[in-house]
Design a protein around this motif. Structure first.
Motif, PDB file in Angstrom:
ATOM      1  N   SER A 145      -0.064  -1.204 -16.512  1.00  0.00           N
ATOM      2  CA  SER A 145      -0.683  -0.614 -17.704  1.00  0.00           C
ATOM      3  C   SER A 145      -0.667   0.911 -17.650  1.00  0.00           C
ATOM      4  N   GLU A 146      -0.856   1.491 -16.470  1.00  0.00           N
ATOM      5  CA  GLU A 146      -0.832   2.952 -16.390  1.00  0.00           C
ATOM      6  C   GLU A 146       0.592   3.489 -16.474  1.00  0.00           C
ATOM      7  N   ILE A 147       1.561   2.737 -15.958  1.00  0.00           N
ATOM      8  CA  ILE A 147       2.964   3.160 -16.072  1.00  0.00           C
ATOM      9  C   ILE A 147       3.364   3.214 -17.544  1.00  0.00           C
ATOM     10  N   MET A 148       2.947   2.231 -18.314  1.00  0.00           N
ATOM     11  CA  MET A 148       3.300   2.197 -19.733  1.00  0.00           C
ATOM     12  C   MET A 148       2.682   3.361 -20.510  1.00  0.00           C
ATOM     13  N   LYS A 149       1.602   3.929 -20.022  1.00  0.00           N
ATOM     14  CA  LYS A 149       0.951   5.067 -20.686  1.00  0.00           C
ATOM     15  C   LYS A 149       1.482   6.408 -20.193  1.00  0.00           C
ATOM     16  N   MET A 150       2.335   6.385 -19.166  1.00  0.00           N
ATOM     17  CA  MET A 150       2.885   7.633 -18.638  1.00  0.00           C
ATOM     18  C   MET A 150       3.905   8.210 -19.614  1.00  0.00           C
ATOM     19  N   SER A 151       4.009   9.534 -19.604  1.00  0.00           N
ATOM     20  CA  SER A 151       5.125  10.155 -20.321  1.00  0.00           C
ATOM     21  C   SER A 151       6.388   9.881 -19.518  1.00  0.00           C
ATOM     22  N   TYR A 152       7.523   9.987 -20.173  1.00  0.00           N
ATOM     23  CA  TYR A 152       8.790   9.771 -19.482  1.00  0.00           C
ATOM     24  C   TYR A 152       8.938  10.765 -18.332  1.00  0.00           C
ATOM     25  N   GLY A 153       8.547  12.000 -18.556  1.00  0.00           N
ATOM     26  CA  GLY A 153       8.631  13.020 -17.505  1.00  0.00           C
ATOM     27  C   GLY A 153       7.768  12.673 -16.306  1.00  0.00           C
ATOM     28  N   ALA A 154       6.552  12.196 -16.561  1.00  0.00           N
ATOM     29  CA  ALA A 154       5.676  11.790 -15.457  1.00  0.00           C
ATOM     30  C   ALA A 154       6.255  10.584 -14.739  1.00  0.00           C
ATOM     31  N   PHE A 155       6.815   9.643 -15.487  1.00  0.00           N
ATOM     32  CA  PHE A 155       7.456   8.471 -14.885  1.00  0.00           C
ATOM     33  C   PHE A 155       8.553   8.899 -13.914  1.00  0.00           C
ATOM     34  N   LEU A 156       9.417   9.827 -14.344  1.00  0.00           N
ATOM     35  CA  LEU A 156      10.489  10.306 -13.467  1.00  0.00           C
ATOM     36  C   LEU A 156       9.923  11.004 -12.237  1.00  0.00           C
ATOM     37  N   ALA A 157       8.909  11.842 -12.439  1.00  0.00           N
ATOM     38  CA  ALA A 157       8.327  12.576 -11.319  1.00  0.00           C
ATOM     39  C   ALA A 157       7.656  11.630 -10.322  1.00  0.00           C
ATOM     40  N   TYR A 158       6.907  10.649 -10.805  1.00  0.00           N
ATOM     41  CA  TYR A 158       6.279   9.681  -9.899  1.00  0.00           C
ATOM     42  C   TYR A 158       7.327   8.843  -9.175  1.00  0.00           C
ATOM     43  N   THR A 159       8.390   8.478  -9.869  1.00  0.00           N
ATOM     44  CA  THR A 159       9.454   7.707  -9.226  1.00  0.00           C
ATOM     45  C   THR A 159      10.123   8.528  -8.125  1.00  0.00           C
ATOM     46  N   ASP A 160      10.421   9.795  -8.419  1.00  0.00           N
ATOM     47  CA  ASP A 160      11.017  10.668  -7.397  1.00  0.00           C
ATOM     48  C   ASP A 160      10.093  10.821  -6.194  1.00  0.00           C
ATOM     49  N   ALA A 161       8.801  11.011  -6.450  1.00  0.00           N
ATOM     50  CA  ALA A 161       7.842  11.159  -5.349  1.00  0.00           C
ATOM     51  C   ALA A 161       7.746   9.872  -4.525  1.00  0.00           C
ATOM     52  N   ALA A 162       7.772   8.740  -5.192  1.00  0.00           N
ATOM     53  CA  ALA A 162       7.702   7.460  -4.485  1.00  0.00           C
ATOM     54  C   ALA A 162       8.952   7.240  -3.638  1.00  0.00           C
ATOM     55  N   VAL A 163      10.113   7.632  -4.163  1.00  0.00           N
ATOM     56  CA  VAL A 163      11.360   7.512  -3.391  1.00  0.00           C
ATOM     57  C   VAL A 163      11.277   8.390  -2.141  1.00  0.00           C
ATOM     58  N   LYS A 164      10.782   9.620  -2.285  1.00  0.00           N
ATOM     59  CA  LYS A 164      10.638  10.511  -1.126  1.00  0.00           C
ATOM     60  C   LYS A 164       9.704   9.893  -0.087  1.00  0.00           C
ATOM     61  N   ARG A 165       8.601   9.348  -0.543  1.00  0.00           N
ATOM     62  CA  ARG A 165       7.640   8.718   0.370  1.00  0.00           C
ATOM     63  C   ARG A 165       8.285   7.521   1.078  1.00  0.00           C
ATOM     64  N   HIS A 166       8.982   6.712   0.333  1.00  0.00           N
ATOM     65  CA  HIS A 166       9.666   5.549   0.896  1.00  0.00           C
ATOM     66  C   HIS A 166      10.714   5.988   1.922  1.00  0.00           C
ATOM     67  N   ASN A 167      11.499   7.004   1.582  1.00  0.00           N
ATOM     68  CA  ASN A 167      12.532   7.481   2.487  1.00  0.00           C
ATOM     69  C   ASN A 167      11.943   8.056   3.776  1.00  0.00           C
ATOM     70  N   MET A 168      10.814   8.748   3.658  1.00  0.00           N
ATOM     71  CA  MET A 168      10.150   9.265   4.863  1.00  0.00           C
ATOM     72  C   MET A 168       9.685   8.117   5.756  1.00  0.00           C
ATOM     73  N   ALA A 169       9.168   7.063   5.153  1.00  0.00           N
ATOM     74  CA  ALA A 169       8.724   5.899   5.930  1.00  0.00           C
ATOM     75  C   ALA A 169       9.917   5.257   6.637  1.00  0.00           C
ATOM     76  N   VAL A 170      11.023   5.109   5.938  1.00  0.00           N
ATOM     77  CA  VAL A 170      12.236   4.544   6.544  1.00  0.00           C
ATOM     78  C   VAL A 170      12.686   5.419   7.708  1.00  0.00           C
TER      79      VAL A 170
END
Length: 193
Positions: A145-170
């Motif tokens: 529900s919160e993803i659907m309320k995000m702006s497209y720009g925020a969606f991209l930024a959160y996705t990029d941040a999540a990828v960075k976090r995931h890559n650091m964990a790997v």
């Protein structure tokens, strides 16, 4: 637009004549409707500036799409937007504001070498990349529900941040088991600074 502007899904007020018109960021729940009118605009503007001349030409060549985009981002009816178009200077300001506030969609990030090939290979593997992106954010703690309320720009930024976090964990899982050369190669592959 800065990160806080994107994350809080702010809008901007554009003075048009004797009133102020609110221009909003596109949000994910209506992204499909936005893209149907915005894609030809994006294609036309590729590698161009937002000069008055270019935006006037954009409106001449893609009037229906520009009107639909503005209606979508402002909540104003087509008839009223057509009335606004009579004052070309104010109308161009409105188009410019809509493009600027939604820059994460209209301006592509520079591609890394080989990115086209990688994207085609991923597209072949993925039939539902949007669901995969949503699931990835959900796995990082976001809710649908919160993803659907995000702006497209925020969606991209959160996705990029999540990828960075995931890559650091790997990296932190595999790096202790590698020599210096292997760690450097893994950092490069995972795009870790």
């Amino acid at each position: 637009m800065n990160e806080f502007f994107l994350a809080s899904n702010r809008s901007i007020a554009v003075p048009v004549g004797d009133k102020s018109i609110e221009v909003k960021q596109v949000i994910m729940e209506s992204f499909d409707l936005f893209v149907s009118c915005a894609e030809p605009i994006k294609a036309f503007l590729k590698d161009k500036t937002y000069s008055d001349e270019i935006l006037t030409e954009l409106f001449q060549k893609h009037a229906v799409q520009v009107l639909a985009m503005l209606a979508h981002l402002t909540g104003i009816e087509y008839k009223e937007i057509l009335e606004l178009a009579k004052d070309q200077e104010d109308f161009i300001k409105l188009i410019h504001a809509a493009l600027t506030i939604n820059a994460p969609y209209f301006i592509d990030k520079p591609k890394e070498p080989g990115a086209d090939h990688k994207a085609r290979m991923r597209a072949k593997k993925q039939e539902n990349p949007w669901f995969d992106s949503f699931q990835f954010l959900i796995s990082m703690g976001h809710q649908h529900s919160e993803i659907m309320k995000m702006s497209y720009g925020a969606f991209l930024a959160y996705t990029d941040a999540a990828v960075k976090r995931h890559n650091m964990a790997v990296y932190h899982i595999y790096a202790p088991h590698m020599d210096q050369k292997g760690q450097s190669k893994l950092k490069k592959e995972l795009k870790i600074d």
